[in-house]
Scaffold this motif. Structure first.
Motif, PDB file in Angstrom:
ATOM      1  N   LEU A   1      11.521  -4.902  -3.853  1.00  0.00           N
ATOM      2  CA  LEU A   1      10.099  -4.606  -3.644  1.00  0.00           C
ATOM      3  C   LEU A   1       9.605  -3.649  -4.725  1.00  0.00           C
ATOM      4  CD1 LEU A   1       9.990  -4.197   0.230  1.00  0.00           C
ATOM      5  CD2 LEU A   1       9.051  -6.058  -1.115  1.00  0.00           C
ATOM      6  N   VAL A   2       9.544  -4.156  -5.941  1.00  0.00           N
ATOM      7  CA  VAL A   2       9.130  -3.349  -7.086  1.00  0.00           C
ATOM      8  C   VAL A   2       7.632  -3.530  -7.283  1.00  0.00           C
ATOM      9  CG1 VAL A   2       9.419  -2.984  -9.566  1.00  0.00           C
ATOM     10  CG2 VAL A   2      11.391  -3.623  -8.148  1.00  0.00           C
ATOM     11  N   PRO A   3       6.862  -2.440  -7.194  1.00  0.00           N
ATOM     12  CA  PRO A   3       5.415  -2.585  -7.360  1.00  0.00           C
ATOM     13  C   PRO A   3       5.033  -2.846  -8.819  1.00  0.00           C
ATOM     14  CG  PRO A   3       5.972  -0.287  -6.972  1.00  0.00           C
ATOM     15  CD  PRO A   3       7.247  -1.076  -6.858  1.00  0.00           C
ATOM     16  N   ILE A   4       3.917  -3.541  -8.977  1.00  0.00           N
ATOM     17  CA  ILE A   4       3.358  -3.774 -10.307  1.00  0.00           C
ATOM     18  C   ILE A   4       2.746  -2.478 -10.809  1.00  0.00           C
ATOM     19  CG2 ILE A   4       1.335  -4.841 -11.410  1.00  0.00           C
ATOM     20  CD1 ILE A   4       2.025  -7.398 -10.046  1.00  0.00           C
ATOM     21  N   THR A   5       2.898  -2.213 -12.076  1.00  0.00           N
ATOM     22  CA  THR A   5       2.209  -1.091 -12.702  1.00  0.00           C
ATOM     23  C   THR A   5       0.881  -1.623 -13.228  1.00  0.00           C
ATOM     24  OG1 THR A   5       4.309  -0.096 -13.331  1.00  0.00           O
ATOM     25  CG2 THR A   5       2.335   0.672 -14.504  1.00  0.00           C
TER      26      THR A   5
ATOM     27  N   VAL B   1      -8.803   0.524  -6.841  1.00  0.00           N
ATOM     28  CA  VAL B   1      -7.553   0.408  -7.579  1.00  0.00           C
ATOM     29  C   VAL B   1      -7.176   1.785  -8.094  1.00  0.00           C
ATOM     30  CG1 VAL B   1      -6.409  -0.686  -9.544  1.00  0.00           C
ATOM     31  CG2 VAL B   1      -8.171  -1.937  -8.264  1.00  0.00           C
ATOM     32  N   PHE B   2      -5.989   2.252  -7.736  1.00  0.00           N
ATOM     33  CA  PHE B   2      -5.496   3.549  -8.199  1.00  0.00           C
ATOM     34  C   PHE B   2      -4.331   3.310  -9.159  1.00  0.00           C
ATOM     35  CE2 PHE B   2      -7.701   4.467  -4.279  1.00  0.00           C
ATOM     36  CZ  PHE B   2      -8.440   5.592  -4.621  1.00  0.00           C
ATOM     37  N   HIS B   3      -4.616   3.479 -10.445  1.00  0.00           N
ATOM     38  CA  HIS B   3      -3.613   3.214 -11.485  1.00  0.00           C
ATOM     39  C   HIS B   3      -2.440   4.187 -11.411  1.00  0.00           C
ATOM     40  CE1 HIS B   3      -5.929   0.266 -13.890  1.00  0.00           C
ATOM     41  NE2 HIS B   3      -6.950   0.865 -13.303  1.00  0.00           N
ATOM     42  N   GLU B   4      -2.724   5.448 -11.086  1.00  0.00           N
ATOM     43  CA  GLU B   4      -1.683   6.484 -11.149  1.00  0.00           C
ATOM     44  C   GLU B   4      -0.525   6.236 -10.182  1.00  0.00           C
ATOM     45  OE1 GLU B   4      -5.012   7.893  -8.488  1.00  0.00           O
ATOM     46  OE2 GLU B   4      -4.924   7.126 -10.526  1.00  0.00           O
ATOM     47  N   ASN B   5      -0.778   5.588  -9.052  1.00  0.00           N
ATOM     48  CA  ASN B   5       0.326   5.294  -8.135  1.00  0.00           C
ATOM     49  C   ASN B   5       0.395   3.802  -7.788  1.00  0.00           C
ATOM     50  OD1 ASN B   5      -1.836   5.081  -6.411  1.00  0.00           O
ATOM     51  ND2 ASN B   5      -1.145   6.650  -4.974  1.00  0.00           N
ATOM     52  N   SER B   6      -0.264   2.975  -8.587  1.00  0.00           N
ATOM     53  CA  SER B   6      -0.215   1.513  -8.455  1.00  0.00           C
ATOM     54  C   SER B   6      -0.510   1.036  -7.035  1.00  0.00           C
ATOM     55  CB  SER B   6       1.146   0.980  -8.916  1.00  0.00           C
ATOM     56  OG  SER B   6       1.319   1.215 -10.279  1.00  0.00           O
ATOM     57  N   THR B   7      -1.595   1.526  -6.471  1.00  0.00           N
ATOM     58  CA  THR B   7      -1.961   1.114  -5.116  1.00  0.00           C
ATOM     59  C   THR B   7      -3.358   0.505  -5.087  1.00  0.00           C
ATOM     60  OG1 THR B   7      -2.764   3.326  -4.585  1.00  0.00           O
ATOM     61  CG2 THR B   7      -0.512   2.816  -3.946  1.00  0.00           C
ATOM     62  N   LEU B   8      -3.554  -0.334  -4.084  1.00  0.00           N
ATOM     63  CA  LEU B   8      -4.856  -0.911  -3.776  1.00  0.00           C
ATOM     64  C   LEU B   8      -5.256  -0.377  -2.409  1.00  0.00           C
ATOM     65  CD1 LEU B   8      -3.999  -4.633  -4.654  1.00  0.00           C
ATOM     66  CD2 LEU B   8      -5.358  -3.062  -6.042  1.00  0.00           C
ATOM     67  N   VAL B   9      -6.485   0.100  -2.295  1.00  0.00           N
ATOM     68  CA  VAL B   9      -6.970   0.611  -1.017  1.00  0.00           C
ATOM     69  C   VAL B   9      -8.169  -0.225  -0.605  1.00  0.00           C
ATOM     70  CG1 VAL B   9      -7.944   2.589   0.209  1.00  0.00           C
ATOM     71  CG2 VAL B   9      -6.147   2.946  -1.488  1.00  0.00           C
ATOM     72  N   HIS B  10      -8.054  -0.866   0.574  1.00  0.00           N
ATOM     73  CA  HIS B  10      -9.116  -1.703   1.121  1.00  0.00           C
ATOM     74  C   HIS B  10      -9.853  -0.901   2.184  1.00  0.00           C
ATOM     75  CE1 HIS B  10     -10.339  -5.264   3.830  1.00  0.00           C
ATOM     76  NE2 HIS B  10     -11.204  -5.154   2.856  1.00  0.00           N
ATOM     77  N   VAL B  11     -11.150  -0.744   1.993  1.00  0.00           N
ATOM     78  CA  VAL B  11     -11.978  -0.048   2.980  1.00  0.00           C
ATOM     79  C   VAL B  11     -12.932  -1.082   3.553  1.00  0.00           C
ATOM     80  CG1 VAL B  11     -13.600   1.822   3.374  1.00  0.00           C
ATOM     81  CG2 VAL B  11     -11.796   2.099   1.683  1.00  0.00           C
ATOM     82  N   ASP B  12     -12.845  -1.286   4.877  1.00  0.00           N
ATOM     83  CA  ASP B  12     -13.718  -2.285   5.493  1.00  0.00           C
ATOM     84  C   ASP B  12     -15.035  -1.657   5.931  1.00  0.00           C
ATOM     85  OD1 ASP B  12     -13.305  -1.042   7.956  1.00  0.00           O
ATOM     86  OD2 ASP B  12     -11.918  -2.556   8.689  1.00  0.00           O
ATOM     87  N   ASP B  13     -15.889  -2.466   6.555  1.00  0.00           N
ATOM     88  CA  ASP B  13     -17.222  -2.014   6.960  1.00  0.00           C
ATOM     89  C   ASP B  13     -17.186  -0.919   8.012  1.00  0.00           C
ATOM     90  OD1 ASP B  13     -16.140  -4.149   8.518  1.00  0.00           O
ATOM     91  OD2 ASP B  13     -18.065  -4.316   9.559  1.00  0.00           O
ATOM     92  N   ASN B  14     -16.068  -0.744   8.695  1.00  0.00           N
ATOM     93  CA  ASN B  14     -15.935   0.321   9.689  1.00  0.00           C
ATOM     94  C   ASN B  14     -15.317   1.582   9.096  1.00  0.00           C
ATOM     95  OD1 ASN B  14     -16.935  -1.344  11.763  1.00  0.00           O
ATOM     96  ND2 ASN B  14     -14.924  -2.285  11.990  1.00  0.00           N
ATOM     97  N   GLY B  15     -15.087   1.588   7.790  1.00  0.00           N
ATOM     98  CA  GLY B  15     -14.499   2.743   7.132  1.00  0.00           C
ATOM     99  C   GLY B  15     -12.985   2.831   7.278  1.00  0.00           C
TER     100      GLY B  15
END
Length: 194
Positions: free
Chosen positions: A25-29, A99-113
């Motif tokens: 489970l190697v994350p993409i940079t 998109v957070f490049h520094e820790n290679s993460t994606l954060v999804h925020v929906d309509d309810n926050g």
């Protein structure tokens, strides 16, 4: 001598019972070419979770297609989702992915926050394997550019699931049999869709 023999015989059992490390489970940079490769249409294929809210959604979703388009900022993607939950098709087009490049993460925020955080796992460019990380329970999903994946790609996903301790019975699959009409596909719209 007997203690040494018992130790040597017990060692393989002890090693076998230790949880595997999920080195696969190697994350993409993320870099300047990664984000544009995410743009466009994707189809949800399968997912597994032990997190109760995600598990309830996995049970209800029988089809999902989504697309990423550029957001108003360079590290933001708009997401439009077309989901069949139980018997109803729902379109959601008001959420964003940060998109957070520094820790290679994606954060999804929906309509309810509500935010979910995931790492994109290294794989084929036409696969989107997401390891959700902001919850205490393992959670992994597979999406692809087409509604069907090759046997090899499915086996790769199953190896990741096994690494996280999931069994085949804990995996929920989407189906094109339950597909919702996609934008531009109005001629094939299902009259029973709500």
């Amino acid at each position: 001598m007997l203690a040494t023999l018992a130790l040597l015989l017990g060692l393989p059992l002890a090693l076998a019972s230790e949880p595997q490390s999920c080195t696969s489970l190697v994350p993409i940079t993320f870099n300047s070419t990664t984000i544009p490769q995410l743009l466009g249409q994707w189809f949800y294929i399968a997912g597994a979770s032990r997190y109760p809210p995600h598990l309830a959604e996995l049970r209800a979703v029988t089809f999902e297609a989504f697309s990423f388009s550029p957001g108003s900022h360079k590290d933001e993607l708009n997401i439009t989702e077309i989901i069949r939950m139980n018997e109803t098709c729902v379109v959601r087009n008001f959420s964003k992915i940060q998109v957070f490049h520094e820790n290679s993460t994606l954060v999804h925020v929906d309509d309810n926050g509500v935010a979910s955080m995931a790492r994109l796992i290294q794989s084929d460019k036409d696969l989107l394997i997401l390891n959700h990380i902001n919850i205490d329970s393992p959670n992994l999903s597979l999406s692809a550019r087409t509604p069907n994946v090759s046997k090899e790609h499915l086996e790769e996903f199953k190896a990741h699931l096994q690494c996280l301790g999931f069994t085949e019975q804990e995996v929920f699959y989407a189906s094109t049999e339950h597909a919702c009409p996609l934008p531009g596909d109005e001629d094939n719209a299902d009259p029973q869709l709500g």
